[in-house]
Design an enzyme around this catalytic site. Structure first.
Site, PDB file in Angstrom:
ATOM      1  NE  ARG A  86       2.962   5.960   2.860  1.00 51.42           N
ATOM      2  CZ  ARG A  86       3.643   5.006   3.454  1.00 51.42           C
ATOM      3  NH1 ARG A  86       4.888   4.732   3.051  1.00 51.42           N
ATOM      4  NH2 ARG A  86       3.120   4.319   4.461  1.00 51.42           N
ATOM      5  CG  HIS A 144       6.937   0.846  -0.822  1.00 51.38           C
ATOM      6  ND1 HIS A 144       5.743   1.530  -0.774  1.00 51.38           N
ATOM      7  CD2 HIS A 144       7.535   1.080   0.377  1.00 51.38           C
ATOM      8  CE1 HIS A 144       5.623   2.141   0.396  1.00 51.38           C
ATOM      9  NE2 HIS A 144       6.704   1.861   1.112  1.00 51.38           N
ATOM     10  CD  GLU A 175       4.438   2.561  -3.685  1.00 57.45           C
ATOM     11  OE1 GLU A 175       4.088   1.606  -2.956  1.00 57.45           O
ATOM     12  OE2 GLU A 175       5.232   3.430  -3.313  1.00 57.45           O
TER      13      GLU A 175
END
Length: 314
Positions: free
Chosen positions: A228, A275, A257
């Protein structure tokens, strides 16, 4: 027909299965005013680990029974509140372990062998006039520290085996593995050439990788993050990379993000992915199948396949 709220994206296959059992409401088509009128009818939610479910939305669903999360991470779902209300929360562990592990190894190799730099060197035509590209570094025989030795951490360690690494790890408690445990993250970083982050997000791990950890990893060190973005202090990371206090960073996740700081994008010693750690057709299909399996099994039987640990006793 029971009603559900779809917060995240869903594949056609997922939509077909969900629509056979539920009236599906897409959150993107509605707002809080709509929810204030219709929220009482919704018993199930499907979301993902990035979007989770906002506290205001959760509060507006008084008859919510279950949240099915399409992803292994669920730090954007308030499991404490869910547990208090008796709401089952599920996620999709195991089916993405190997793919995320592959991404971690991919990032590490890309950093060590300057993959993006050399690709640009060929594409730009510089090879024709500039001769051989500068030498890179070997990824073999490195000491690799893994932050988080759960299912994915163990899959990463196994996939690194061909490079003959020495594996260290840091987690809240020692695991039943053959690797060397460190109870101090900074000490582990000082001993490692590479630090791979695969720990969950949330308040307990926010900025766990801070300026001190990065300094311990050092100017020849490499940071890989497939966990994360919140786990790494991004401001400290940028400074370390800019000043040479850290050698390389391979990142699949970021603090805000999909907004990635321009400073990170401008640095030549970074490899940046959007991601996509689990982002293959095969793995995402398996995740979607498990997400809907949990949803439908809860609807028909009141049980689920993969509850998050906090809800295992519900």
């Amino acid at each position: 027909m029971p009603e559900m709220l779809l917060i995240s994206d869903a594949t056609d296959a997922m939509m077909t299965r969900m629509a056979e059992a539920f009236t599906v409401h897409r959150w993107q088509d509605h707002d809080m005013d709509w929810l204030s009128q219709h929220g009482g009818a919704i018993t199930h939610v499907v979301t993902d680990g990035h979007l989770g479910i906002a506290p205001a939305v959760m509060s507006a669903l008084p008859n919510l029974q279950m949240i099915s999360c399409n992803g292994v991470g669920y730090d954007n779902i308030d499991t404490g509140e869910a547990l208090r209300r008796g709401i089952m929360v599920t996620h999709t562990p195991d089916v993405l372990n190997q793919e995320v592990a592959t991404t971690a190894v991919l990032l590490m190799l890309a950093c060590y062998r300057a993959l993006l730099r050399d690709d640009t060197y060929v594409r730009s035509g510089a090879w024709e006039t500039g001769g051989s590209a500068p030498l890179t570094h070997s990824a073999d025989n490195r000491t690799i520290g893994i932050l988080g030795m759960g299912r994915i951490g163990q899959a990463i360690a196994a996939k690194l085996a061909p490079w003959n690494p020495t594996i260290l790890y840091h987690s809240r408690t020692p695991k039943d593995v053959t690797y060397t445990y460190y109870d101090d993250l900074t000490a582990m970083a000082a001993a490692a050439d590479v630090l791979i982050c695969i720990t969950p997000g949330g308040a307990a791990t926010r900025h766990l990788v801070n300026a001190d950890v990065l300094a311990a990893l050092g100017p020849s060190g490499t940071l890989i993050n497939v966990g994360r973005g919140s786990v790494v202090d991004e401001t400290a990371l940028i400074e370390a990379l800019q000043t040479g206090a850290l050698g390389w960073a391979g990142l699949d996740v970021f603090e805000d993000e999909p907004r990635v700081p321009q400073a990170l994008r401008d640095l030549p010693n970074t490899v940046l992915l959007p991601h996509v750690g689990s982002g293959t057709i095969e793995t995402r299909a398996a995740m979607g199948t498990l997400t809907v399996d949990n949803l439908l099994q809860h609807l028909t039987e009141g049980t689920v396949k993969t509850p998050v640990p906090e809800c295992a006793g519900l």
